[in-house]
Each structure stands twice: as C-alpha cells, then as structure tokens.
Design an enzyme around this catalytic site. Structure first.
Site, mmCIF file in Angstrom:
data_model
loop_
_atom_site.group_PDB
_atom_site.id
_atom_site.type_symbol
_atom_site.label_atom_id
_atom_site.label_comp_id
_atom_site.label_asym_id
_atom_site.label_seq_id
_atom_site.Cartn_x
_atom_site.Cartn_y
_atom_site.Cartn_z
ATOM 1 N N LYS A 39 0.828 -1.210 0.000
ATOM 2 C CA LYS A 39 0.000 0.000 0.000
ATOM 3 C C LYS A 39 0.861 1.257 0.000
ATOM 4 O O LYS A 39 1.780 1.387 0.795
ATOM 5 C CB LYS A 39 -0.919 0.000 1.220
ATOM 6 C CG LYS A 39 -1.964 1.092 1.190
ATOM 7 C CD LYS A 39 -3.144 0.706 2.065
ATOM 8 C CE LYS A 39 -4.237 1.737 2.090
ATOM 9 N NZ LYS A 39 -4.728 2.177 0.814
ATOM 10 N N GLY A 44 6.571 0.955 5.622
ATOM 11 C CA GLY A 44 7.469 0.034 4.918
ATOM 12 C C GLY A 44 7.531 0.315 3.424
ATOM 13 O O GLY A 44 8.603 0.286 2.812
ATOM 14 N N CYS A 45 6.383 0.601 2.831
ATOM 15 C CA CYS A 45 6.323 0.858 1.395
ATOM 16 C C CYS A 45 7.022 2.169 1.053
ATOM 17 O O CYS A 45 7.653 2.293 0.003
ATOM 18 C CB CYS A 45 4.872 0.863 0.915
ATOM 19 S SG CYS A 45 4.084 -0.745 1.158
ATOM 20 N N THR A 46 6.930 3.150 1.943
ATOM 21 C CA THR A 46 7.615 4.428 1.732
ATOM 22 C C THR A 46 9.123 4.218 1.788
ATOM 23 O O THR A 46 9.857 4.704 0.916
ATOM 24 C CB THR A 46 7.164 5.461 2.792
ATOM 25 O OG1 THR A 46 5.760 5.682 2.631
ATOM 26 C CG2 THR A 46 7.914 6.769 2.631
ATOM 27 N N ALA A 49 10.187 2.425 -1.441
ATOM 28 C CA ALA A 49 10.135 3.308 -2.608
ATOM 29 C C ALA A 49 11.287 4.313 -2.582
ATOM 30 O O ALA A 49 11.945 4.553 -3.601
ATOM 31 C CB ALA A 49 8.795 4.039 -2.664
#
Length: 157
Positions: A39, A44-46, A49
């Site tokens: 998401k 974690g995704c930030t 990325a």
C-alpha cells in the site's frame, strides 16, 4: 500461479504515475525491476520506494528501470509519488491480475486473522523477458542494494 527464476515474465500493461503506461512489451530487449508492495504511503512501502529512488541513478547508469506495482488507485499513487519525488513509475493494478500472475497475491495472517494481500516481492527481468532473479517476502532494509547488486551482475553477464 507463481513465476520462478528462468520463467518468461507474465505480460502486463498498467496505468502508471505521470500519465505513463508501463508494459512488458514496452521494455522488450531491456532489463527492468518490477516490485510489488502492499500500500502506497505506509511506512514500509515508503522506505522501500525511497530506497529504490536513491538507487535510481546507479540503476539508470547500467540501463535498468524500476516499476513499483500495487493495487492502489491512480490518485493515491500520484499523491505518493509527488510526496516523495519518486521519478520511476508507480503502476496501478486495481484488478490484481498482474499481482496474481507474478504470484504476489498471498494469504497473510495478522493477530491470528487470515486475509489475502500483496506479498512484498521483487523481480529482476532480463533483456530476454525472463525472470533473472526473484525475491519474495522481502524485508525492506538493504533490499534495494541487494537488487542493485543483482542487476549489476546481470548486466556484466
């Protein structure tokens, strides 16, 4: 279904940030990194990325592009990309067809509750369109560096 190293990468065409469209055909003859994340704009995704964004100059220097894929809708992806100045395309797979084709749609468990979600996974696709390396159940710290090292080795091969 799940793909393994050596398999032909599944075909895909997805809308992406910045008014782009990404597709396997669009990368024909060029290696690329395709990573799946749960998401946009979550911790974690930030981190993941931003790590790929930091690796972009080095990856670009060896001719390798990065594509991030989630089931988020385009407005959320555009906002995420703008917030963190992400130059690489973030693609929206709302239907989940591409996530499933790569075997990244899995059963997860949190606090004893089972649910379906995206397994944080990364695929290094060679210039021949085959999966050169696959990472599943990715832990973010150090991952972008591991992918970059594998990409550099692929380009030297």
């Amino acid at each position: 279904m799940s793909v393994a190293e050596g398999d032909q990468a599944p075909d895909f065409t997805l809308p992406a940030t910045g008014g782009r469209t990404v597709s396997r055909a669009g990368y024909k003859g060029r290696p690329f990194i395709l990573y799946f994340y749960p998401k946009a704009d979550t911790p974690g995704c930030t981190k993941e990325a931003c790590a790929f964004q930091e690796a972009l100059p080095a990856l670009g220097g060896i001719g390798i592009d990065v594509i991030g894929v989630s089931k988020d809708k385009m407005p959320a992806l555009e906002k995420f990309a703008a917030k963190y100045n992400l130059a690489f395309p973030l693609a929206s797979d709302e239907s989940g067809a591409v996530v499933e084709a790569f075997g990244a749609w899995v059963e997860k468990s949190m606090y004893g509750r089972k649910y379906m979600g995206i397994d944080r996974s990364t695929f290094l696709v060679g210039a021949d369109g085959r999966i050169a390396k696959a990472w599943r159940g990715v832990k973010v710290p150090g991952h972008a560096k591991a992918v970059m090292d594998a990409a550099a080795a692929l380009q030297k091969a």
